[in-house]
Write an enzyme that holds these catalytic residues in place. Structure first.
Site, PDB file in Angstrom:
ATOM      1  N   ASP A 168     -12.837   2.389   4.479  1.00 13.43           N
ATOM      2  CA  ASP A 168     -11.659   2.330   5.347  1.00 13.43           C
ATOM      3  C   ASP A 168     -12.027   1.768   6.712  1.00 13.43           C
ATOM      4  OD1 ASP A 168      -9.817   3.144   3.567  1.00 13.43           O
ATOM      5  OD2 ASP A 168      -9.577   5.180   4.346  1.00 13.43           O
TER       6      ASP A 168
ATOM      7  N   LYS B 114      -3.942  -0.942  -6.816  1.00 19.26           N
ATOM      8  CA  LYS B 114      -4.990  -0.274  -6.037  1.00 19.26           C
ATOM      9  C   LYS B 114      -4.878   1.210  -6.339  1.00 19.26           C
ATOM     10  CE  LYS B 114      -6.320   0.673  -1.211  1.00 19.26           C
ATOM     11  NZ  LYS B 114      -5.996   0.353   0.190  1.00 19.26           N
ATOM     12  N   TRP B 115      -5.893   1.746  -6.969  1.00 18.50           N
ATOM     13  CA  TRP B 115      -5.913   3.153  -7.400  1.00 18.50           C
ATOM     14  C   TRP B 115      -6.744   3.937  -6.403  1.00 18.50           C
ATOM     15  CZ3 TRP B 115      -6.005   4.944 -13.110  1.00 18.50           C
ATOM     16  CH2 TRP B 115      -6.292   6.305 -13.208  1.00 18.50           C
ATOM     17  N   ASP B 116      -6.065   4.748  -5.614  1.00 18.20           N
ATOM     18  CA  ASP B 116      -6.721   5.476  -4.530  1.00 18.20           C
ATOM     19  C   ASP B 116      -7.008   6.915  -4.947  1.00 18.20           C
ATOM     20  OD1 ASP B 116      -7.726   5.904  -1.980  1.00 18.20           O
ATOM     21  OD2 ASP B 116      -5.990   5.038  -0.970  1.00 18.20           O
TER      22      ASP B 116
ATOM     23  N   ASP C  60       0.841  -1.207   0.000  1.00 21.85           N
ATOM     24  CA  ASP C  60       0.000   0.000   0.000  1.00 21.85           C
ATOM     25  C   ASP C  60       0.871   1.250   0.000  1.00 21.85           C
ATOM     26  OD1 ASP C  60      -2.289   1.894   1.185  1.00 21.85           O
ATOM     27  OD2 ASP C  60      -3.266   0.032   0.553  1.00 21.85           O
ATOM     28  N   ASP C  61       0.331   2.331   0.467  1.00 28.06           N
ATOM     29  CA  ASP C  61       0.957   3.645   0.491  1.00 28.06           C
ATOM     30  C   ASP C  61       2.348   3.598   1.153  1.00 28.06           C
ATOM     31  OD1 ASP C  61       1.290   6.345   0.407  1.00 28.06           O
ATOM     32  OD2 ASP C  61      -0.492   6.831   1.578  1.00 28.06           O
TER      33      ASP C  61
HETATM   34  C1  GLA Z   1      -6.792   5.581   1.892  1.00 27.21           C
HETATM   35  C2  GLA Z   1      -7.229   4.175   1.552  1.00 27.21           C
HETATM   36  C3  GLA Z   1      -6.575   3.198   2.493  1.00 27.21           C
HETATM   37  C4  GLA Z   1      -5.071   3.322   2.384  1.00 27.21           C
HETATM   38  C5  GLA Z   1      -4.651   4.765   2.646  1.00 27.21           C
HETATM   39  C6  GLA Z   1      -3.189   4.968   2.339  1.00 27.21           C
HETATM   40  O1  GLA Z   1      -7.282   5.982   3.128  1.00 27.21           O
HETATM   41  O2  GLA Z   1      -8.614   4.075   1.575  1.00 27.21           O
HETATM   42  O3  GLA Z   1      -6.982   1.895   2.196  1.00 27.21           O
HETATM   43  O4  GLA Z   1      -4.671   2.919   1.098  1.00 27.21           O
HETATM   44  O5  GLA Z   1      -5.384   5.685   1.851  1.00 27.21           O
HETATM   45  O6  GLA Z   1      -2.788   6.266   2.535  1.00 27.21           O
END
Ligand code: GLA
Length: 750
Positions: free
Chosen positions: A555, A483-485, A373-374
């Site tokens: 989330d 995963k494209w946020d 993830d991030d």
């Molecule tokens: C958003 C997404 C989370 C995660 C964070 C990362 O809140 O919904 O699932 O990926 O960003 O910063």
């Protein structure tokens, strides 16, 4: 009489009647002369095609503003209109509002011609439904012209075999005669002849998406919409109009959705004559589109479902439609990998060693895909930097994404990566070199939501830059999933690339730019599984499903909160699109303690995965998870393709229940969740639906217990949880209590 299989045209050339019917619903409208205006006649359960529909035309005299002195029967106010305009004798909400050079907004769209076709009209740059091998579609295209400006309007209608719905969209063609501005251009307008409806809609917030409510309609105008730049956490484009007596299982209901991810509106008007109008489309506020000779404006596609068998049938129609006619990804038909996402396990605190350790445990438990993830790019140690610098942070990942992806693959796992393409942080290359690429109004305050700003995706050069950066990463490393946020709404909206009279185009151009980038990445990397996300469910809409077959629903990963969120999301969206993960306890959002069994039982009704640090799991938990993954895989085909039914509504009771039945009725899986246990109350009965009454089924419940019952008994009596000893064994003491789940697997034995 012109015929296709599902579209019948009768009447004379001047006043044709169009009847779209597939045996499930009928949608009928005509052309009213001498004005050439489209008149809605009927939209509900199928009626047979006929030679004469004049009995459907309401031609009584009403007091009101007549269009002509000598025709007392013609007032727009009293007609059911198919695509109403502003400025005449219809005083209700209009579908289109044109701003003319003289400063007025009075239009008159007159019927020109129609075409019947098996090819759907192309909606350039937008998500759109398509025909499938399984069931074909037919389309009706109506051409109209605005008498005053020469502006042409094309209304598209499509009907599909076996599905009780139609879709609608509109395309405007600019005229040589004069340049105009579209101030409003709806995808669909629907007039229904009465107002005996309740409005079902959702409201929500970050981490509390898709909270369903149901309210009677009142006279006047009610709106469910977004003005945030995305479809939003706060309201979803899905709404329904249900008869007051309609339940999940029975009754009449109309369901509506829009294949669009930006500002949208569902505007419902009940007029003083007790009729209901519903407009669906791009939100008209902050919208103005310039249209001169050669310009074309295309609206998103609207979906209109009809069900006379309650909300479950409505939802199943949406689910089947999206699975068969909207989701293009090859992953639609592939088994979705069970994934683990490191976000709640590590947040930004990552490095290669840690990721590999986590992946090794995940692999051992039977997980298929590791999602990083991030925090992997630029110098992103917190959420205040690096969005826009899409290259690996070598401090954390010395072998880059390529090196990490290779090692993950060597372990036998797939590898996924997080991006937030539409955003930029101060200090990045894009920010420093291209200040004009950032949406803002010079000289006015810029809102730094989560320390980040939004890129002007309507500019081709922005999309090019992001495409180059992201595709470089995806081409160099073996990435199987993205995963494209999208983690903030749009504020202080202005595009520095557009003239003052085109600023009303900025938001829609932004959405088109997002779609364009998705389209290019999908074309180049067709095998990548895309998951969309917007701080959870901030952009969970049907538009996104055209590009990304699954979306992170919220989330909030707490199982009890998720019951409502997933129940609400299932109203319009197939389970396989609903990202649902088992996370650690106490839950990071709510602080709630729930059992692994409950968390698994909730996440299993979606695209299943984990979101925790597997290194912190006990040996016993790891062993249990191995079994849970096996159990999920055994029911995964049902999640992918079954008919989903909701029963106990968590918005109305302490319980929640739902189940999935295989299309061939050979199998089902049911879940009953207790949110809050009350002592000395009768146990509920779980009445299944959609089984074959003639077949004998084995029901396996908790604690290795099982019973055999015929389909009719399971559907009409139900599983009796506090009845005779045999059934009651399901409700063994260990399953009592708050936050508990009972799962039943049902399989035909003959
Ligand atoms: C958003 C997404 C989370 C995660 C964070 C990362 O809140 O919904 O699932 O990926 O960003 O910063």
């Amino acid at each position: 009489m012109e015929e296709m299989k599902m579209i019948h045209v009768s009447g004379n050339a001047d006043e044709p009647v169009f009847h779209l019917t597939n045996g499930l619903l009928s949608y009928i409208f005509t052309v009213r002369q001498p004005v050439g205006v489209l008149e809605q006649l009927y939209f509900a359960k199928a009626i047979r095609p006929q030679a004469d529909y004049s009995y459907l035309k309401i031609r009584r005299h009403h007091h009101g503003a007549q269009v002509f002195d000598d025709n007392r029967l013609l007032t727009y106010e009293h007609m059911l209109l198919e695509y109403p305009v502003f400025g005449t004798t219809d005083f209700r909400e209009e579908a289109v509002s044109v701003h003319y050079p003289a400063g007025d907004s009075t239009s008159h769209f007159r019927y020109l011609s129609h075409t019947l076709t098996k090819e759907k009209a192309q909606l350039d740059g937008l998500p759109q439904s398509f025909s499938s091998e399984r069931d074909a579609s037919e389309s009706l295209i109506i051409r109209l012209v605005d008498d005053y400006s020469g502006l042409e309007l094309q209304l598209n209608y499509s009907i599909f075999e076996g599905l009780s719905l139609i879709t609608r969209s509109a395309i405007y063609y600019g005229s040589e005669k004069e340049t105009v501005y579209l101030d409003r251009a709806m995808s669909s307008a629907l007039d229904l002849p009465d107002h005996r409806f309740e409005l079902i809609s959702s409201y929500g917030a970050w981490a509390r998406e898709m909270q369903m409510e149901r309210n009677p309609l009142i006279h006047g105008i009610h709106e469910i919409s977004s003005r945030r730049g995305t479809s939003s956490h706060n309201h979803n484009p899905f709404i329904a109009l249900a008869r007051p007596e309609t339940t999940e299982q029975q009754g009449e209901v109309y369901g509506f959705n829009l294949l669009y991810s930006g500002n949208f509106v569902n505007r419902i008007e009940v007029d003083s004559l007790n009729r209901t109008r519903l407009l669906q489309g791009i939100h008209p506020e902050q919208f103005r589109w310039k249209l001169g000779a050669g310009d074309v404006f295309t609206t998103p596609e609207a979906v209109l479902v009809y069900s006379d068998q309650g909300l479950n049938a409505m939802s199943q129609t949406f689910h089947d439609f999206y699975r068969r006619h909207l989701i293009r990804s090859p992953w639609l038909k592939r088994e979705r990998p069970v994934l683990i996402n490191n976000w709640e396990g590590t947040y930004f605190d990552i490095n290669e060693e840690k990721i590999l350790e986590m992946a090794a445990v995940a692999k051992e438990m039977g997980i298929d895909l590791f999602v990083l993830d991030d925090g992997w790019f630029g110098q992103r140690d917190t959420d205040n930097s690096s969005l826009g610098d899409w290259f690996a942070d070598l401090r954390k990942l010395p072998n880059g994404i390529e090196g990490l992806a290779d090692q993950i693959h060597e372990m036998g796992l797939l590898f996924g990566l997080w991006f937030e393409p539409e955003m930029v942080n101060p200090g990045t290359r894009i920010w420093n070199e291209h200040p004009d690429w950032v949406i803002h109004v010079p000289g006015k305050h810029r809102t730094p939501s989560r320390h980040q700003y939004v890129l002007d995706m309507g500019r081709a050069e922005v999309v090019d830059d992001l495409y180059d950066q992201i595709s470089k990463v995806l081409a160099a490393a073996k990435v199987d999933y993205v995963k494209w946020d999208m983690n903030r709404y749009l504020t202080e909206v202005m595009s520095l690339a557009l003239a003052a009279d085109r600023q009303g185009e900025t938001l829609h151009r932004f959405t088109l730019g997002v779609y364009a980038l998705y389209e290019r990445l999908i074309k180049r990397f067709p095998d990548i599984l895309f998951e969309s996300c917007s701080s959870g469910g901030g952009r969970f809409d049907a538009g996104m499903l055209y590009y990304a077959p699954q979306a992170w629903a919220s989330d909030n990963s707490d199982a009890i909160s998720r019951l409502k969120i997933q129940y609400g999301t299932s109203m319009a969206y197939p389970l396989q699109s609903i990202g649902a993960h088992v996370s650690a306890v106490p839950n990071h959002q709510t602080g709630r303690m729930t059992s692994l069994a409950l968390r698994t039982a909730v996440a299993s009704f979606g695209t299943f995965g984990y979101e925790l640090d597997p290194r912190r799991l006990s040996e016993a938990e790891r062993e249990q998870i191995k079994k849970d993954i096996g159990a999920y895989k055994a029911m995964q085909a049902l999640v992918a393709d079954g008919d989903f039914y909701r029963q106990h509504n968590p918005f109305e009771s302490n319980l929640c229940s739902w189940f999935i039945v295989a299309k061939d009725q050979s199998k089902a899986v049911a879940a009953l969740y207790t949110r809050h246990f009350e002592m000395y109350e009768a146990w509920p009965r779980l009445k299944l639906e959609g089984l074959d009454p003639e077949r004998l089924y084995r029901v396996s419940g908790p604690g290795q217990s099982s019973i055999e019952r015929y389909g009719d008994s399971l559907m009409h009596v139900g599983i009796i949880l506090d009845g005779n000893d045999e059934d009651a064994s399901f409700a063994d003491r260990q399953y009592l209590g708050d936050f508990s789940a009972l799962i039943f697997h049902i399989e035909a034995v003959n």
